[in-house]
Design a protein around this motif. Structure first.
Motif, short mmCIF file in Angstrom:
data_model
loop_
_atom_site.label_atom_id
_atom_site.label_comp_id
_atom_site.label_asym_id
_atom_site.label_seq_id
_atom_site.Cartn_x
_atom_site.Cartn_y
_atom_site.Cartn_z
N LYS A 300 2.10 6.95 -20.35
CA LYS A 300 1.41 6.04 -19.40
C LYS A 300 0.57 6.93 -18.22
O LYS A 300 1.34 7.63 -17.63
N GLU A 302 -2.07 6.91 -14.93
CA GLU A 302 -2.21 6.16 -14.02
C GLU A 302 -3.09 6.84 -12.96
O GLU A 302 -2.66 7.82 -12.29
N ASN A 303 -4.44 6.24 -12.82
CA ASN A 303 -5.18 6.74 -11.79
C ASN A 303 -5.18 8.35 -11.79
O ASN A 303 -5.31 8.93 -10.60
N SER A 329 -7.04 5.52 -16.35
CA SER A 329 -5.61 4.91 -16.71
C SER A 329 -5.71 4.55 -17.86
O SER A 329 -6.68 3.94 -18.45
N GLY A 364 -2.97 10.93 -9.06
CA GLY A 364 -2.54 10.25 -10.35
C GLY A 364 -1.29 10.59 -10.75
O GLY A 364 -0.61 11.50 -10.41
#
Length: 555
Positions: A300, A302-303, A329, A364
């Motif tokens: 995963k 994210e940003n 993301s 991130g």
């Protein structure tokens, strides 16, 4: 149209430890004025050495016989050195496959084209520079004054290839030999280069010998096509004859190796399956989706942001950044093949390297199962490297040229202390070689003794040596022949299913990504353009940019 170039009974032999080996075996063909002759075939078929022999660019250790006649009676294989120098560049010019290695890294681009002009014309430096700038404009380069003073490493692949085209056209040749001029370029840049060559041909009325392993590219360029295999011409004819009525089984195989656009097979056809007339079942996309829907999220992101300094002030403080990866993301399910596409410079490879800790992120997180990889220390990363691996784009530069390939596969096992002793590691390495379709007796050979496709198999074996769960395939098939590309893609699919692997498959070729991927993410300028199932991205793209990538694919 009359024949301007005639090749008769051309034969090329290389001296090897095993004696003389034929690279080209008594081939004959002709080129007419204003014609584009396409030469297609796999690596090792003799395409490039045929072109190089025409203007005697092969080593003295290579034996060349036959005739290459320019016009009525001038045999280029037997003319004097001074006569040959007058032909090179002036009558026959060549664009080589790799512009970075063809250009001098310590000379500015403008100086190199100026040198080519002054080789054939008595003109001052000022006059030559004026011609260079005009040529740069004709090949559709922007900021020509800046590019004149720029060095090759400061330009993109597409810009360097335009420099090579300008250099080849500087003496206004009658014949232009283009040797795989777009192989390493992304599809959008490739489309621009092919269009440019056609425009310049119409403007200057020269003939082209266009060499490629990609029949889709050849179809866009050629009037007539030669198909070569193992030094022989196995078939020749018009574009319509070769594409719509191929006669030779090898030609049919090359046509079949590219991923089909309107149906989805479970495997890509290869020359072997075509010759054996094996049936390949269609891919059951529905079952595949159901299986993946039940899997947990393995990765995963994210940003995630990765920036590089672009400008610094007098005091060395960075004043602006290149945002290679900008607030990206997405997530990947266990066992999924996640395709990542976009043109050169969009941030694909930087994203892959950042996920593996090979590039430092600005912001991130990257969650692998329950661990944020961006918080790992260098020491902690060493343990995680066993679980996450990468296959790089260029297999030759990824391997140590003075290290036997068996040692290259064993080395990561030693570093991570896997298996009890070197004999056990050797047994594992041999098993991996056989797993990727190589032989045990190749264990002690060096990288230069293998073809490009075989070297890529070696890199895959090395990536598997640590028994990883997750592999990033970074443009690992982009420079391979379509037939070898099909073999490698089929191998990756087999290994994914056999070892329960998860992939990020990075490429600029959307047709290849669509074939192997379950979902696709499209990137541009460091940002995510869209994410979706492979068929949906290909058939119903939401963005204009994705549509441009699809439209640029040679059909």
């Amino acid at each position: 149209m009359s024949d301007y170039l005639t090749v008769q009974d051309l034969s090329i032999q290389f001296d090897t430890p095993l004696g003389k080996q034929h690279a080209v075996k008594y081939i004959s063909f002709s080129l007419k004025k204003g014609e584009t002759l396409g030469i297609v075939g796999e690596s090792g078929s003799g395409k490039s050495v045929t072109a190089l022999s025409m203007i005697q660019l092969l080593s003295d250790k290579v034996s060349v016989s036959g005739e290459v006649k320019l016009g009525a009676d001038q045999n280029l294989l037997t003319v004097s050195t001074s006569a040959l120098q007058a032909v090179r560049g002036k009558e026959i010019a060549m664009i080589f496959q790799e512009p970075m290695t063809s250009l001098n890294p310590i000379m500015s681009c403008g100086a190199q084209v100026t040198e080519a002009i002054q080789q054939h014309q008595k003109v001052s430096s000022i006059g030559a520079k004026k011609q260079v700038l005009e040529l740069f404009e004709q090949v559709q380069l922007k900021e020509v004054e800046r590019i004149f003073d720029a060095y090759p490493h400061q330009l993109s692949g597409g810009q360097k290839q335009r420099i090579m085209i300008a250099m080849a056209l500087s003496a206004k040749p009658a014949i232009l030999i283009a040797d795989e001029p777009t192989t390493a370029l992304d599809v959008t840049v490739q489309k621009d280069i092919l269009s440019l060559l056609n425009e310049l041909k119409a403007q200057y009325q020269f003939s082209i010998i266009f060499i490629s392993h990609d029949l889709g590219v050849i179809k866009q360029m050629a009037d007539r096509i030669l198909v070569m295999r193992a030094g022989h011409i196995v078939e020749q004819g018009t574009v319509d004859q070769i594409f719509n009525h191929p006669q030779h089984i090898y030609t049919k195989g090359l046509l079949a190796c590219r991923p089909a656009q309107h149906f989805h097979l479970s495997k890509l056809p290869t020359l072997h399956t075509i010759e054996q007339e094996d049936d390949i079942p269609l891919k059951d996309v529905t079952i595949r989706r159901q299986v993946l829907a039940q899997q947990p999220i393995l990765l995963k992101v994210e940003n995630l942001s990765t920036w590089y300094p672009a400008k610094k002030n007098f005091f060395g403080k960075t004043t602006s950044f290149v945002k290679a990866v900008d607030q990206v993301s997405f997530n990947i399910f266990k066992g999924e093949t996640f395709g990542l596409v976009g043109s050169s410079g969009c941030g694909k490879s930087t994203l892959g390297r950042t996920i593996l800790g090979l590039e430092k992120s600005q912001a991130g997180s990257v969650w692998y199962e329950e661990k944020d990889l961006m918080t790992l220390s260098e020491t902690a990363w060493r343990t995680w490297r066993k679980r996450l691996q990468i296959i790089f784009q260029d297999p030759y530069s990824s391997l140590n040229p003075v290290q036997p390939i068996g040692d290259a596969i064993m080395e990561p096992m030693k570093v991570h202390g896997l298996w009890n002793n070197d004999q056990a590691r050797k047994d594992k390495a041999i098993h991996l070689l056989e797993t990727v379709g190589l032989e045990a007796d190749q264990f002690l050979r060096f990288p230069h003794e293998f073809s490009g496709g075989q070297r890529q198999r070696i890199c895959i074996a090395r990536a598997l040596a640590l028994e990883p769960e997750f592999i990033i395939c970074d443009e690992c098939v982009s420079a391979l022949d379509v037939s070898v590309q099909a073999q490698i893609i089929n191998l990756l699919i087999d290994l994914r299913d056999q070892f329960d692997l998860t992939y990020i498959f990075i490429s600029h070729d959307l047709s290849v990504v669509r074939f192997i991927s379950d979902r696709i993410m499209v990137m541009r300028s460091g940002k995510v353009v869209e994410i979706g199932e492979a068929a949906q991205i290909y058939e119903q793209p939401k963005s204009i940019y994705t549509r441009e990538l699809i439209d640029a694919i040679p059909l």
